[in-house]
Design a protein around this motif. Structure first.
Motif, mmCIF file in Angstrom:
data_model
loop_
_atom_site.group_PDB
_atom_site.id
_atom_site.type_symbol
_atom_site.label_atom_id
_atom_site.label_comp_id
_atom_site.label_asym_id
_atom_site.label_seq_id
_atom_site.Cartn_x
_atom_site.Cartn_y
_atom_site.Cartn_z
ATOM 1 N N HIS A 1 43.146 -4.903 -5.770
ATOM 2 C CA HIS A 1 43.214 -4.639 -4.332
ATOM 3 C C HIS A 1 43.853 -3.273 -4.099
ATOM 4 O O HIS A 1 44.953 -2.995 -4.581
ATOM 5 N N GLU A 2 43.142 -2.437 -3.364
ATOM 6 C CA GLU A 2 43.628 -1.110 -3.017
ATOM 7 C C GLU A 2 44.241 -1.156 -1.618
ATOM 8 O O GLU A 2 43.579 -1.516 -0.649
ATOM 9 N N TYR A 3 45.506 -0.761 -1.541
ATOM 10 C CA TYR A 3 46.206 -0.754 -0.254
ATOM 11 C C TYR A 3 46.169 0.648 0.356
ATOM 12 O O TYR A 3 45.799 1.630 -0.299
ATOM 13 N N LEU A 4 46.550 0.735 1.604
ATOM 14 C CA LEU A 4 46.614 2.029 2.270
ATOM 15 C C LEU A 4 47.706 2.896 1.658
ATOM 16 O O LEU A 4 48.751 2.397 1.237
ATOM 17 N N ARG A 5 47.445 4.196 1.602
ATOM 18 C CA ARG A 5 48.500 5.142 1.225
ATOM 19 C C ARG A 5 49.659 4.948 2.190
ATOM 20 O O ARG A 5 49.456 4.849 3.408
ATOM 21 N N ILE A 6 50.873 4.934 1.674
ATOM 22 C CA ILE A 6 52.027 4.628 2.514
ATOM 23 C C ILE A 6 52.479 5.843 3.306
ATOM 24 O O ILE A 6 52.668 5.783 4.526
ATOM 25 N N HIS A 7 52.679 6.971 2.635
ATOM 26 C CA HIS A 7 53.106 8.199 3.305
ATOM 27 C C HIS A 7 52.200 9.358 2.890
ATOM 28 O O HIS A 7 51.632 9.361 1.802
ATOM 29 N N GLY A 8 52.081 10.344 3.766
ATOM 30 C CA GLY A 8 51.334 11.546 3.438
ATOM 31 C C GLY A 8 49.835 11.379 3.577
ATOM 32 O O GLY A 8 49.332 10.350 4.024
ATOM 33 N N VAL B 1 47.828 4.814 -13.027
ATOM 34 C CA VAL B 1 48.224 4.311 -11.714
ATOM 35 C C VAL B 1 48.429 5.486 -10.765
ATOM 36 O O VAL B 1 49.084 6.467 -11.117
ATOM 37 N N ASP B 2 47.873 5.397 -9.556
ATOM 38 C CA ASP B 2 48.077 6.448 -8.559
ATOM 39 C C ASP B 2 49.487 6.370 -7.980
ATOM 40 O O ASP B 2 50.109 5.305 -7.963
ATOM 41 N N ALA B 3 49.965 7.507 -7.473
ATOM 42 C CA ALA B 3 51.341 7.608 -6.992
ATOM 43 C C ALA B 3 51.469 7.446 -5.488
ATOM 44 O O ALA B 3 52.549 7.661 -4.935
ATOM 45 N N ASP B 4 50.404 7.040 -4.794
ATOM 46 C CA ASP B 4 50.450 6.988 -3.338
ATOM 47 C C ASP B 4 50.818 5.615 -2.786
ATOM 48 O O ASP B 4 50.839 5.409 -1.579
ATOM 49 N N GLY B 5 51.102 4.658 -3.665
ATOM 50 C CA GLY B 5 51.478 3.325 -3.211
ATOM 51 C C GLY B 5 50.302 2.410 -2.948
ATOM 52 O O GLY B 5 50.486 1.286 -2.488
ATOM 53 N N SER B 6 49.086 2.858 -3.276
ATOM 54 C CA SER B 6 47.893 2.046 -2.997
ATOM 55 C C SER B 6 47.636 0.989 -4.068
ATOM 56 O O SER B 6 46.865 0.055 -3.848
ATOM 57 N N ALA B 7 48.261 1.149 -5.234
ATOM 58 C CA ALA B 7 48.043 0.208 -6.337
ATOM 59 C C ALA B 7 49.254 -0.699 -6.508
ATOM 60 O O ALA B 7 50.395 -0.275 -6.335
ATOM 61 N N SER C 1 38.329 -2.803 -10.277
ATOM 62 C CA SER C 1 37.224 -2.816 -9.317
ATOM 63 C C SER C 1 37.677 -3.429 -8.006
ATOM 64 O O SER C 1 38.196 -4.545 -7.971
ATOM 65 N N ARG C 2 37.444 -2.692 -6.947
ATOM 66 C CA ARG C 2 37.767 -3.186 -5.610
ATOM 67 C C ARG C 2 36.679 -4.098 -5.068
ATOM 68 O O ARG C 2 36.886 -4.783 -4.060
ATOM 69 N N PHE C 3 35.522 -4.131 -5.743
ATOM 70 C CA PHE C 3 34.386 -4.896 -5.237
ATOM 71 C C PHE C 3 33.984 -6.048 -6.145
ATOM 72 O O PHE C 3 33.021 -6.749 -5.846
ATOM 73 N N ALA C 4 34.718 -6.256 -7.225
ATOM 74 C CA ALA C 4 34.515 -7.460 -8.028
ATOM 75 C C ALA C 4 35.107 -8.637 -7.269
ATOM 76 O O ALA C 4 35.954 -8.466 -6.383
ATOM 77 N N ASN C 5 34.664 -9.834 -7.596
ATOM 78 C CA ASN C 5 35.163 -11.026 -6.927
ATOM 79 C C ASN C 5 36.676 -11.133 -7.084
ATOM 80 O O ASN C 5 37.184 -11.195 -8.198
ATOM 81 N N GLY C 6 37.400 -11.125 -5.967
ATOM 82 C CA GLY C 6 38.856 -11.162 -5.990
ATOM 83 C C GLY C 6 39.498 -9.825 -5.689
ATOM 84 O O GLY C 6 40.704 -9.746 -5.475
ATOM 85 N N GLY C 7 38.706 -8.754 -5.677
ATOM 86 C CA GLY C 7 39.227 -7.432 -5.354
ATOM 87 C C GLY C 7 39.102 -7.133 -3.869
ATOM 88 O O GLY C 7 38.622 -7.961 -3.086
ATOM 89 N N GLY C 8 39.531 -5.939 -3.470
ATOM 90 C CA GLY C 8 39.443 -5.564 -2.061
ATOM 91 C C GLY C 8 40.000 -4.176 -1.832
ATOM 92 O O GLY C 8 40.603 -3.572 -2.717
ATOM 93 N N THR C 9 39.805 -3.660 -0.642
ATOM 94 C CA THR C 9 40.340 -2.348 -0.297
ATOM 95 C C THR C 9 40.675 -2.281 1.188
ATOM 96 O O THR C 9 39.944 -2.815 2.023
ATOM 97 N N ASP C 10 41.784 -1.625 1.480
ATOM 98 C CA ASP C 10 42.179 -1.358 2.861
ATOM 99 C C ASP C 10 41.989 0.119 3.203
ATOM 100 O O ASP C 10 42.358 0.553 4.296
ATOM 101 N N ASP C 11 41.454 0.896 2.245
ATOM 102 C CA ASP C 11 41.520 2.343 2.380
ATOM 103 C C ASP C 11 40.182 3.041 2.139
ATOM 104 O O ASP C 11 40.134 4.111 1.562
ATOM 105 N N MET C 12 39.076 2.405 2.561
ATOM 106 C CA MET C 12 37.793 3.074 2.400
ATOM 107 C C MET C 12 37.037 3.091 3.720
ATOM 108 O O MET C 12 36.827 2.042 4.329
#
Length: 271
Positions: free
Chosen positions: A219-226, A109-115, A137-148
């Motif tokens: 689903h990948e969210y935006l990094r919160i800080h930094g 798990v990444d530490a930037d708050g995106s997961a 997977s951010r591109f499998a059915n049901g996945g997504g990304t706010d940070d690409m």
């Protein structure tokens, strides 16, 4: 998803080993969550609050942080196992974390708050149902990304397509750091890279090893800080080099197999 495992029953010794995960799933294998972090003190509260209480341990790999990353982690999760990273790079941090983890199942798990840690149940469910490697997977059915960005999305698609064609994979996503696997996978993929290309290397080698892979919509969210240390062009080229190197190694292995003494002797006996 239905599991063959059942929740713990008080007084029943075998069943008491199981930890309830949800209303329809319980597991016996201990789960370790490995989090590589460098100067992520502001983001860790968001990361830790989504981690399920039933996980066995959290392993935080500190990349020589100059902020309060370690103190915040210990405040949030008193039993956290802190590993000091001696090298540099995400791959190096993950390798150190994997070595320190004691669980039968390991989650990255990444530490930037995106997961979202709440998704861990989906990864674990896939593993206890028969998969060796659960790949986010951010591109499998049901996945997504706010940070690409468009450039990163295009690069990820191109590199993913190359891996699928060269190694016979069926991935919908390649460069994503949210994955889980049984510990035995580490003996078969032998990680040896230090940077962001580590996810690509893992994805290639699990296919080459013939391991059972199941993609998990995430689903990948935006990094919160930094700001991220990822650099699209630089790290994209590192990923490409890994693909070319692994492809070259695969060809060399096939060449050695074709000319092995054992195979030559068998051919001689047949002829």
């Amino acid at each position: 998803m239905t599991s063959v495992l059942h929740p713990a029953v008080p007084g029943d010794t075998p069943a008491s080993r199981y930890r309830p995960v949800s209303s329809h799933l319980a597991i016996a294998p201990p789960v370790s969550v490995v989090i590589p972090a460098m100067n992520e003190a502001e983001n860790l509260p968001y990361v830790f609050k989504t981690l399920p209480a039933w996980i066995h341990e959290v392993v935080l790999v500190d990349g020589n942080s100059t902020d309060d990353t370690v103190r915040v982690a210990r405040d949030l999760w008193p039993g956290v196992k802190v590993v000091e990273q001696h090298g540099r790079g995400k791959g190096d941090a993950l390798i150190a974390g994997f070595e320190a983890a004691s669980g039968d199942i390991v989650v990255m798990v990444d530490a930037d708050g995106s997961a979202d840690g709440n998704e861990i149940v989906s990864y674990v469910s896939a593993l206890v149902s028969g998969a060796d490697f659960a790949k986010g997977s951010r591109f499998a059915n049901g996945g997504g990304t706010d940070d690409m960005t468009f450039v990163r999305r295009l690069g990820n698609w191109a590199l993913c397509t190359a891996v699928n064609r060269k190694f016979g994979a069926r991935y919908t996503d390649l460069c994503y750091g949210y994955n889980a696997f049984w510990r035995h996978c580490l003996d078969k993929i032998d990680l040896d890279c230090t940077g962001f290309e580590v996810e690509t290397l893992m994805n290639i080698r699990v296919v080459k090893a013939g391991l059972r892979v199941q993609e998990i919509p995430s689903h990948e969210y935006l990094r919160i800080h930094g700001t991220s240390n990822l650099r699209a062009v630089r790290d994209g080229l590192r990923v490409l080099r890994v693909i070319l190197r692994e492809r070259s190694n695969r060809r060399e292995l096939r060449r050695q197999e074709r000319h092995s003494p054992l195979l030559e002797s068998v051919r001689g006996e047949v002829s």
